[in-house]
Design an enzyme around this catalytic site. Structure first.
Site, mmCIF file in Angstrom:
data_model
loop_
_atom_site.group_PDB
_atom_site.id
_atom_site.type_symbol
_atom_site.label_atom_id
_atom_site.label_comp_id
_atom_site.label_asym_id
_atom_site.label_seq_id
_atom_site.Cartn_x
_atom_site.Cartn_y
_atom_site.Cartn_z
ATOM 1 N N GLU A 276 0.922 -1.142 -0.004
ATOM 2 C CA GLU A 276 0.004 -0.011 0.115
ATOM 3 C C GLU A 276 0.795 1.267 -0.064
ATOM 4 O O GLU A 276 1.036 1.872 0.937
ATOM 5 C CB GLU A 276 -1.083 0.049 1.188
ATOM 6 C CG GLU A 276 -1.994 -1.350 1.145
ATOM 7 C CD GLU A 276 -3.039 -1.209 2.168
ATOM 8 O OE1 GLU A 276 -3.002 -0.551 3.068
ATOM 9 O OE2 GLU A 276 -3.948 -1.941 1.887
ATOM 10 N N GLU B 3 -4.875 -8.749 -1.670
ATOM 11 C CA GLU B 3 -5.337 -8.523 -0.208
ATOM 12 C C GLU B 3 -6.937 -8.105 -0.281
ATOM 13 O O GLU B 3 -7.176 -7.028 -0.750
ATOM 14 C CB GLU B 3 -4.433 -7.625 0.649
ATOM 15 C CG GLU B 3 -4.738 -7.564 2.174
ATOM 16 C CD GLU B 3 -4.144 -6.423 2.962
ATOM 17 O OE1 GLU B 3 -2.833 -6.486 2.732
ATOM 18 O OE2 GLU B 3 -4.524 -5.565 3.493
#
Length: 471
Positions: free
Chosen positions: A219, A312
Site C-alpha cells: 500500500e 489482499e
C-alpha cells in the site's frame, strides 16, 4: 485495512467433507454448495446430468476462449495468524483444513509479510538498530520460531503452493524519519533496501520456502499512523524494481516482481510502474479497500503483457451476516477479481483470535479465514469463498469464457484445469433462481437458492486447444 466487507463466523463443526474421487463422467457434473443460512458449507450435492432440461437464463461456457492462467488462492500467515495457529492444540487439523487438497480446501497461495505488519505481536524487521549498510545483522530468526514452520508445513501439505512476499516498511535506519511508522525510503538507501529484499528471498528459499513473487511495498499510497508502513511514489518504486530485479537474477533467483500492491481506485500508479520498470516488473497487485475490480481490466487492457494479481482483502466483524459476506466476497473476489484478469485471489489474515488479533494500531474487528482461540476453531466466510475456488481450480488452470449476468442474477466464472476438467463457480445474488449451463452443445439445469454459492465440475469431452486471449 478496514473495509466495508463483512464476515460472519460459522460453527467449527461445519467443516466440509472430502469430495469423492474425481472420476466424473462427461455426461454429468459434480456439485458443491454453500448456502446463505449455513445449512450447506461447501457440501457435495448429487450429480447433475447433462440433458436434464431445466429452465431460466443460460450460462454458456466456451473453452475455446481462454484468458489468464491461475496461480493460486489463499491468504497470509501473518505474524498474528502464525502465532494463533502455532499455539493451538488443533494446529495440524487447522493446517490440513486450509492446505490439504483432499481433506481440506487446498489453498495454493500465500502472501507473506517481510517483517512486521499491523497484524503482528511487535514491531520488527530483519535488520533493526543502527545503520547497517552491509546488512551484517540481517537475520530471519524471528520467523524461525513459528512462521516458517507453518509456511513449510503448508508447502508439504500442498506442494503446488506458491509464495509471494511483501514488506510493510524498510528497516527504520533506511527511512527518512528513522522510524518504522510513517516516512519513506531514503533514495540513498535504495541499494541497501534492494539487497535486504534479496537477502530475505535467499533466506526463505534456504529454509524451504522459495519466494515466487514479491512486491516492494504494501500500500505505497498510504502512511499508517500506528503500524509499520511507508509512502513510495511510483517513480521511486520503479527505481527500486529496476535495481532489485537484476540483483535477484545475479543471485540466481527467478522471483517475479509485482508493482503497486494497493487499491482498485488508482490505475495510473500501476501503469506508471509497468512502463518505467519494463521487463523488470511482471505486473501489478491489487487490494479491495477502494474502487472496484474493473480497475484491473483498465490496466490489463492498456498493458496486456503485464500480469494482474489480487493480493489482499480483509473482512470485518459487524452486525451483518454470513450471507452478506458470502455475497460480497463471492461477487467481488471469487468472481469479480478473476473475471478482471486476476491470477490469484487473496484474503488477508489466515487466522485471528477471538479479539480479532493480535493487532497493533489498526483494524480491531478484522476477521481471518479462521478464528482460532486455543483449541476452539471456527471457519469463516473467507474459508468457503476461497474453498469454492481453491479445492477445484488447479494452479495452471485457464479462465475460460462464460456468459455473466449483473446484480440480481447468477454471477459466475469458469476455468479449464490442466487435467481437462471444467469448473464453474456460480453465485446467486437474488432470490432462488433456475438457470441452465450450456457447454459444447449440451446443457443441464439447476436451481440455486438465493445468496448461495456453488461449484460445478465436469470432465471435458476431449482435449481442445483453445485460443489464449491474454495472461
Amino acid at each position: 485495512m478496514v473495509t466495508a466487507v463483512t464476515i460472519a463466523v460459522t460453527t467449527a463443526g461445519a467443516l466440509l467433507a472430502a469430495p469423492t474421487a474425481p472420476a466424473i463422467a462427461a455426461t454429468s457434473a459434480s456439485v458443491w454448495l454453500t448456502t446463505a443460512d449455513r445449512s450447506n458449507l461447501l457440501r457435495q450435492q448429487g450429480d447433475v446430468a447433462f440433458g436434464n432440461g431445466g429452465s431460466g437464463s443460460v450460462i454458456t461456457i466456451n473453452d475455446n476462449a481462454r484468458y489468464q492462467s491461475m496461480v493460486g488462492f489463499g491468504a497470509s500467515l501473518t505474524d498474528a495468524a502464525a502465532w494463533n495457529i502455532s499455539n493451538s492444540s488443533q494446529r495440524n487439523s487447522i493446517m490440513n483444513a486450509l492446505f490439504n487438497p483432499s481433506s481440506g480446501i487446498g489453498l495454493s497461495w500465500l502472501r507473506q509479510p517481510i517483517g512486521a505488519s499491523d497484524f503482528s505481536r511487535s514491531f520488527y524487521t530483519y535488520d533493526d538498530g543502527a545503520a547497517d549498510p552491509s546488512l551484517t545483522r540481517f537475520s530471519i530468526a524471528h520467523d524461525n520460531a513459528y512462521i516458517l514452520p507453518l509456511v513449510t508445513q503448508a508447502r508439504s501439505l500442498n506442494p503446488r503452493l506458491s509464495i509471494m512476499a511483501t514488506p510493510w516498511s524498510a528497516p527504520a535506519w533506511m527511512k527518512t524519519n528513522n522510524n518504522l511508522i510513517g516516512g519513506s525510503l531514503s533514495d540513498s538507501q535504495i541499494g541497501a533496501y534492494t539487497s535486504y529484499l534479496v537477502r530475505f528471498a535467499q533466506a526463505y528459499g534456504s529454509a524451504g520456502a522459495p519466494i515466487a513473487y514479491m512486491s516492494v511495498q504494501n500500500e505505497p499510497n498510504f502512511s499508517p499512523p500506528g503500524y509499520p508502513g511507508m509512502l513510495m511514489s511510483a517513480q521511486q518504486q520503479s527505481n527500486i524494481i529496476n535495481t532489485l530485479t537484476p540483483k535477484l537474477r545475479a543471485a540466481g533467483l527467478n522471483t517475479q516482481i509485482l508493482g503497486y500492491d494497493h487499491n482498485w481506485d488508482n490505475t495510473s500508479y500501476p501503469q506508471t510502474v509497468n512502463n518505467s520498470a519494463g521487463s523488470n516488473v511482471a505486473g501489478s497487485a491489487w487490494h479491495c479497500y477502494g474502487g472496484n475490480p474493473s480497475a484491473q481490466s483498465t490496466v490489463h487492457n492498456a498493458q496486456p503483457g503485464k500480469d494482474i494479481f489480487f493480493t489482499e482483502c480483509s473482512g470485518t466483524e459487524s452486525g451483518n451476516t454470513f450471507a452478506d459476506s458470502l455475497r460480497w466476497q463471492g461477487t467481488n473476489l471469487a468472481i469479480g477479481a478473476t473475471r478482471n484478469w486476476a491470477r490469484t485471489v487473496t484474503t488477508w489474515n489466515m487466522a485471528l483470535d477471538g479479539n480479532h488479533g493480535p493487532v497493533i494500531g489498526s483494524c480491531t474487528n478484522c476477521t481471518g479465514v479462521a478464528t482460532v482461540n486455543g483449541g476452539n476453531v471456527t471457519y469463516n466466510a473467507e474459508y468457503y469463498v476461497l474453498g469454492h475456488l481453491s479445492k477445484f481450480v488447479q494452479p495452471g488452470a485457464a479462465r475460460i469464457d462464460s456468459t455473466g449476468y449483473g446484480d440480481g442474477g447468477i454471477q459466475n466464472v469458469a476455468f479449464r484445469n490442466p487435467d481437462g476438467s471444467i469448473v464453474l463457480v456460480a453465485l446467486n445474488t437474488g432470490g432462488t433462481q433456475n438457470f441452465r449451463v450450456s457447454y459444447n452443445g449440451q446443457s443441464f439445469g439447476y436451481s440455486l437458492p438465493g445468496g448461495a454459492m456453488a461449484t460445478f465440475r465436469w470432465t471435458a469431452d476431449g482435449a481442445r486447444s483453445g485460443t489464449v486471449t491474454g495472461g
